[in-house]
Design a protein around this motif. Structure first.
Motif, mmCIF file in Angstrom:
data_model
loop_
_atom_site.group_PDB
_atom_site.id
_atom_site.type_symbol
_atom_site.label_atom_id
_atom_site.label_comp_id
_atom_site.label_asym_id
_atom_site.label_seq_id
_atom_site.Cartn_x
_atom_site.Cartn_y
_atom_site.Cartn_z
ATOM 1 N N GLU A 85 0.828 -1.211 0.000
ATOM 2 C CA GLU A 85 0.000 0.000 0.000
ATOM 3 C C GLU A 85 0.861 1.259 0.000
ATOM 4 O O GLU A 85 0.628 2.192 -0.768
ATOM 5 C CB GLU A 85 -0.922 0.000 1.232
ATOM 6 C CG GLU A 85 -2.055 -1.010 1.147
ATOM 7 C CD GLU A 85 -2.823 -1.128 2.463
ATOM 8 O OE1 GLU A 85 -3.834 -1.855 2.490
ATOM 9 O OE2 GLU A 85 -2.394 -0.492 3.465
ATOM 10 N N ARG B 112 2.511 2.107 -3.273
ATOM 11 C CA ARG B 112 1.680 2.719 -4.320
ATOM 12 C C ARG B 112 0.978 3.980 -3.812
ATOM 13 O O ARG B 112 0.054 4.487 -4.443
ATOM 14 C CB ARG B 112 0.686 1.700 -4.875
ATOM 15 C CG ARG B 112 -0.372 1.201 -3.933
ATOM 16 C CD ARG B 112 -1.491 0.465 -4.704
ATOM 17 N NE ARG B 112 -2.604 0.179 -3.816
ATOM 18 C CZ ARG B 112 -2.779 -0.983 -3.195
ATOM 19 N NH1 ARG B 112 -1.920 -1.974 -3.369
ATOM 20 N NH2 ARG B 112 -3.810 -1.149 -2.388
ATOM 21 N N ASP C 103 -0.715 4.587 -0.956
ATOM 22 C CA ASP C 103 -1.910 4.480 -0.101
ATOM 23 C C ASP C 103 -1.465 4.436 1.367
ATOM 24 O O ASP C 103 -0.960 3.421 1.834
ATOM 25 C CB ASP C 103 -2.694 3.220 -0.481
ATOM 26 C CG ASP C 103 -3.864 2.956 0.470
ATOM 27 O OD1 ASP C 103 -4.095 3.795 1.378
ATOM 28 O OD2 ASP C 103 -4.533 1.921 0.305
ATOM 29 N N SER D 65 -3.482 4.925 4.024
ATOM 30 C CA SER D 65 -4.654 4.864 4.921
ATOM 31 C C SER D 65 -4.364 3.987 6.150
ATOM 32 O O SER D 65 -4.804 4.284 7.265
ATOM 33 C CB SER D 65 -5.874 4.334 4.160
ATOM 34 O OG SER D 65 -5.558 3.093 3.550
#
Lengths: 298, 298
Positions: B39, B42, B44, B46
């Motif tokens: 994650e 790329r 991300d 969160s």
């Protein structure tokens, strides 16, 4: 390196600096257990039997036996409890009373080398209990208070312990048969109680060369989540060198803290006891797969 | 009495001998977390957000932030993670990388006084990391190994720590800004790992006067019931004087061991934090009865 050897008729347990910690089960004690007190008083010892077996099953290496019930014939009750527990299990016992006649009655039926719980530094107690300990060739718990009470100064408590060890020697009881209880105060009432007792445990070990024990759960009196405080206390006391405690093996957090601290002190070689106690049994499916794999490889 | 002060833009945290233990949340670290690594790579973040908030919510006073992902642009990722976490919470951060350029990128965006994780006693690392720490006025974690590896002798590890403290002083970094990691070995592989590290923590405190930290969960590597070993380890290390650890506040046994050991070290005055954390909320019926009683008395 001090070893305190106690025994039943067929089993020896050693409390020692380089040994696994000795957990002495505290449950056979009517203090604060109204139901148990009433039952014992009328001769019903079924709960004593259950408590003995449950504590040994949960890993207690010794059991404390106390029959302190107001207005009861404590010497007779204690002797009966000692005989009963010794008929059920071979773990050595700590014979526990504040009444000398009860200690005498308990010791007179005890088979093996008992731990007498306890003597204090009070003159009268020293003169009554130490001859009894010597006569029966027992070991003894020495509580570090005297006529002046319990000092808040751990170095005064050290001096009381030193006096008891010296007086025991006068009765030909070696220091290795004196297990000192440094006295644990409630941390909720006295914020220095933890550091005091850790300091004292270290001095008792390094300077006096004696084993130590304590009623561990007193530390958490009045606080929420007592098991959490008790577990951390036991680990920290074991880091300071404490070698045994009178506590409750049925509380899983207490037992876990003791076994983990044994591992960390290097007293559970190859973590054998830890792994045996906590390894997860393989799930049914997994076990099946393993068997299958073995078959295929075979 | 040594205090290491770290800060965010608006909040100071002090690691110190007479202070509550500082728990540095370990979760924002893609090592061994494949999903988090993919994650972050790329873009991300969160899960980083969730990990930050959850750990602070569970009581972490600081957060470690690491972006060590193979074949990724670690400096850019670490800077982004540091900025993001600082936008979400005001706890100070430990900026964690084995790549000097990543430490530099993280520090260049950091607001406040960071803890740089880490420098070792290896000559090349000392020469690269210490100037960076000095330039940013940061504190630094000093890991007690060098070119010769990790010694099994805790006294050799002590000497490495002493060398790092001395080299830091050459860069005008005071000893109070060096937090030594004594290196925790798995007890399952090395039965003396516990006693070694407790001995070393005590020497680091008493002789070198420095604060200490460690990756606590390494101690239980390969064993069942790791949380049980980790909890006892933290209590025993705190008894020896350890003042912080990089660990997981979401494991309730770890957090409980730390809070209980603070109580027992006398670092939670009147047990305020313990009672606030563990007091049982009154049951609805009980609360009703209490109100009723107050009304009647009133």
């Amino acid at each position: 390196m001090t070893d305190t050897v106690v025994s039943s008729e067929t089993r020896e347990v050693v409390i020692g600096f380089e040994r696994p910690f000795v957990l002495i089960g505290e449950r056979i004690n009517p203090t604060g257990r109204r139901l148990l007190a009433e039952e014992m008083k009328r001769g019903d010892f079924s709960r004593v039997e259950q408590d003995a077996m449950a504590q040994v099953g949960a890993g207690a290496q010794m059991l404390d036996v106390n029959a302190g019930i107001p207005l009861a014939d404590e010497p007779a009750l204690l002797a009966k409890a000692v005989e009963l527990v010794q008929s059920l299990t071979d773990v050595p016992l700590s014979v526990d009373s504040s009444i000398v006649a009860a200690l005498e009655a308990g010791l007179s039926v005890y088979k093996g080398k008992a731990l007498v719980n306890s003597v204090t530094g009070e003159e009268e107690r020293l003169e009554q209990v130490l001859p009894l300990v010597a006569k029966h060739g027992a070991a003894v718990v020495a509580i570090s208070n005297d006529e002046t009470g319990i000092s808040e100064d751990p170095d005064v408590r050290f001096d009381v312990a030193k006096k008891i060890v010296s007086r025991a020697a006068d009765h030909h009881i070696p220091a290795s048969d004196v297990v000192v209880d440094p006295l644990v105060m409630p941390i909720g009432a006295m914020g220095t109680a933890g550091r005091q007792v850790f300091h004292l445990i270290r001095r008792l070990r390094d300077e006096l060369g004696v084993n130590t024990t304590c009623g561990a759960s007193n530390i958490s009196f009045g606080l929420p989540n007592r098991a959490g405080i008790n577990a951390a206390f036991l680990s920290m006391a074991m880091a300071a060198g404490m070698t045994s405690a009178i506590t409750n093996p049925l509380e899983s957090e207490i037992r876990q803290a003791i076994l983990a601290s044994d591992v960390l002190n290097g007293h559970d070689p190859n973590c054998v006891t830890w792994i045996r106690t906590y390894r997860e049994p393989p799930a049914a499916g997994e076990e099946g797969r393993r068997r299958e794999n073995r078959r295929r490889r075979g």
